[in-house]
Design a protein around this motif. Structure first.
Motif, mmCIF file in Angstrom:
data_model
loop_
_atom_site.group_PDB
_atom_site.id
_atom_site.type_symbol
_atom_site.label_atom_id
_atom_site.label_comp_id
_atom_site.label_asym_id
_atom_site.label_seq_id
_atom_site.Cartn_x
_atom_site.Cartn_y
_atom_site.Cartn_z
ATOM 1 N N LEU A 17 0.828 -1.207 0.000
ATOM 2 C CA LEU A 17 0.000 0.000 0.000
ATOM 3 C C LEU A 17 0.865 1.261 0.000
ATOM 4 O O LEU A 17 0.553 2.243 -0.695
ATOM 5 N N ALA A 18 1.967 1.229 0.733
ATOM 6 C CA ALA A 18 2.888 2.378 0.753
ATOM 7 C C ALA A 18 3.440 2.651 -0.651
ATOM 8 O O ALA A 18 3.541 3.809 -1.079
ATOM 9 N N GLN A 19 3.771 1.575 -1.366
ATOM 10 C CA GLN A 19 4.290 1.740 -2.727
ATOM 11 C C GLN A 19 3.230 2.322 -3.658
ATOM 12 O O GLN A 19 3.538 3.162 -4.520
ATOM 13 N N ILE A 20 1.977 1.899 -3.494
ATOM 14 C CA ILE A 20 0.889 2.411 -4.329
ATOM 15 C C ILE A 20 0.719 3.913 -4.123
ATOM 16 O O ILE A 20 0.609 4.681 -5.082
ATOM 17 N N LEU A 21 0.719 4.350 -2.860
ATOM 18 C CA LEU A 21 0.553 5.780 -2.578
ATOM 19 C C LEU A 21 1.738 6.578 -3.113
ATOM 20 O O LEU A 21 1.577 7.661 -3.679
ATOM 21 N N TYR A 22 2.937 6.027 -2.957
ATOM 22 C CA TYR A 22 4.134 6.695 -3.470
ATOM 23 C C TYR A 22 4.047 6.856 -5.000
ATOM 24 O O TYR A 22 4.302 7.937 -5.537
ATOM 25 N N ASP A 23 3.678 5.770 -5.669
ATOM 26 C CA ASP A 23 3.564 5.816 -7.137
ATOM 27 C C ASP A 23 2.475 6.775 -7.594
ATOM 28 O O ASP A 23 2.509 7.269 -8.725
ATOM 29 N N SER A 24 1.511 7.013 -6.723
ATOM 30 C CA SER A 24 0.395 7.910 -7.058
ATOM 31 C C SER A 24 0.716 9.366 -6.734
ATOM 32 O O SER A 24 -0.158 10.226 -6.809
ATOM 33 N N GLY A 136 3.841 -8.310 -0.608
ATOM 34 C CA GLY A 136 4.543 -7.051 -0.369
ATOM 35 C C GLY A 136 4.740 -6.211 -1.611
ATOM 36 O O GLY A 136 5.374 -5.163 -1.564
ATOM 37 N N THR A 137 4.181 -6.649 -2.747
ATOM 38 C CA THR A 137 4.332 -5.918 -4.001
ATOM 39 C C THR A 137 3.141 -4.996 -4.220
ATOM 40 O O THR A 137 1.990 -5.423 -4.117
#
Length: 433
Positions: A17-24, A136-137
């Protein structure tokens, strides 16, 4: 612009989820224990800061997302509540975030992560999408058409979601520290089904899923000819598994997946069914053939003349599936299972079933039970399981060199705890000559 602070950012769902927000385009940071986890690498690649737990990590203008493993008396959660910051639990925030997309929840007792990964791979090969996989992806995209995510039934967390679609792979009794019976598990999935807005793709070979009632269409997939989507003429080759798909008894297309085992065919069939339902053509689904897998699901490497497999299997049904896959891919090699039970409650509930599933291997090694954060100790020990399995031994971390004797064999390291440390220790003994 707020900063999203993740309490327990190394958790598989939290990391994704952290990666999704970062990418957004959001500003993201998090905290966790110092111990290194396999989820960390992706966060570090994106330069997402990870701090040790401290109340000083929490600032008034932050939005705080806490992992479900942490109680309300955690120092950072207490500080967040004291400051009155915007606060969510992981599943609460995810339930809000997915509302901006065409969302596809992937749920079930087994196969969630692999199916989520497979669907994400197929869709992202043709469309801009966001996805959250339980290994974790995570990936976000500002122009996402779809949001594919893994929805866990544990503690009924998935009832926080109202997805457009849901893939339901199976219903089985697990998490005995929370669910009281298979009927309790079914009730949770029935409640989930009532929240789906457009359609459900369910495995029709699963007796429990056949009983699901919903206000939206339910499309069934499986091997039985009563299913809407059916796999026939399954053949194992050196490149994987090939099968024909029939849609309502009419031949549709032939597909190949680079995996082995009936459970993988079912996962692929679920992906084909949702794509077909959404009007996505077979040419897009052909990307099934290029799927490279998800973390800790039949992850292979070769060392000398041994095949080492890392797998998350932690339930008897999953152990059956993993050993079946290994037998089909390596029919002429002995199978050695190295298993670490995950939680005392699960080990106690499925003691005989674990023994039965592990006994399908040619040789079995057992590691001490991995207790979760919710239960540090139990009266049960690994010896109770070892007594039920012929030709089984207890493997100590300091003596993994015992595994060297199994030349030209497949060694499967299985478990949801820290079984990887046994594989790592063994690899180090092999490297030292």
């Amino acid at each position: 612009m707020t900063t999203y602070h993740f309490i327990g950012i190394k958790g598989t769902g939290m990391s994704a989820l952290a990666q999704i927000l970062y990418d957004s385009g959001e500003k993201v940071q998090g905290s966790d224990i110092v111990k290194r986890f396999f989820t960390q690498a992706a966060l570090e690649e994106k330069n997402i800061p990870i701090y040790p737990f401290s109340e000083n990590n929490i600032k008034k203008d932050y939005t705080v997302i806490a992992g479900n493993a942490f109680s309300d008396d955690h120092i950072e959660i207490k500080e967040a509540k004291r400051l009155g910051v915007t606060f969510y639990r992981y599943h609460e925030f995810l339930g809000e975030w997915l509302k901006q997309y065409t969302s596809i929840a992937v749920t079930g007792a087994h196969g969630k992560t692999s199916t989520t990964g497979l669907l994400s791979h197929v869709l992202s090969s043709s469309f801009p999408i966001s996805y959250l996989i339980g290994d974790g992806t995570g990936q976000g995209h500002v122009d996402s058409e779809y949001f594919v995510f893994e929805a866990c039934e544990y503690r009924r967390h998935f009832l926080q979601y109202e997805p457009d679609y849901a893939i339901m792979t199976n219903i089985d009794f697990d998490h005995p520290d929370y669910f009281t019976s298979i009927d309790d598990v079914f009730a949770a999935f029935q409640s989930m089904a009532e929240q789906v807005k457009k359609g459900i793709i369910a495995c029709g070979d699963d007796e429990q899923l056949q009983q699901i009632q919903a206000k939206v269409p339910v499309v069934y997939y499986g091997f039985a000819n009563t299913n809407d989507f059916q796999a026939q003429n399954i053949k194992e080759t050196k490149n994987g598994t090939t099968f024909d798909v029939f849609v309502r008894n009419t031949y549709y297309e032939t597909f190949t997946i680079p995996m082995y085992g009936n459970h993988n065919v079912l996962n692929a069939l679920a992906v084909i069914a949702i794509c077909h339902y959404e009007g996505i053509g077979a040419e897009h689904m052909k990307h099934l053939a290029t799927f490279t897998g998800v973390k800790r699901r039949f992850s292979e490497k070769q060392m000398n003349n041994q095949i080492l497999i890392d797998d998350y299997a932690h339930h008897p049904r999953e152990i059956n599936a993993t050993i079946e896959s290994a037998r089909k891919k390596y029919p002429n090699k002995p199978i050695v299972a190295i298993f670490q039970p995950h939680t005392f409650t699960r080990t106690k509930a499925f003691l005989q079933e674990f023994a039965d599933s592990l006994s399908q291997a040619d040789r079995v090694f057992l590691c001490d039970i991995f207790g979760s954060a919710r239960e540090e100790t139990g009266q049960l020990t690994i010896d109770d399981l070892q007594q039920l399995i012929n030709q089984s031994s207890i493997l100590k971390l300091s003596h993994t060199e015992e595994l060297k004797e199994f030349t030209d064999s497949v060694l499967i390291f299985m478990g949801a705890g820290d079984i990887q440390k046994f594989q790592q220790a063994y690899e180090e003994t092999v490297a030292i000559k």
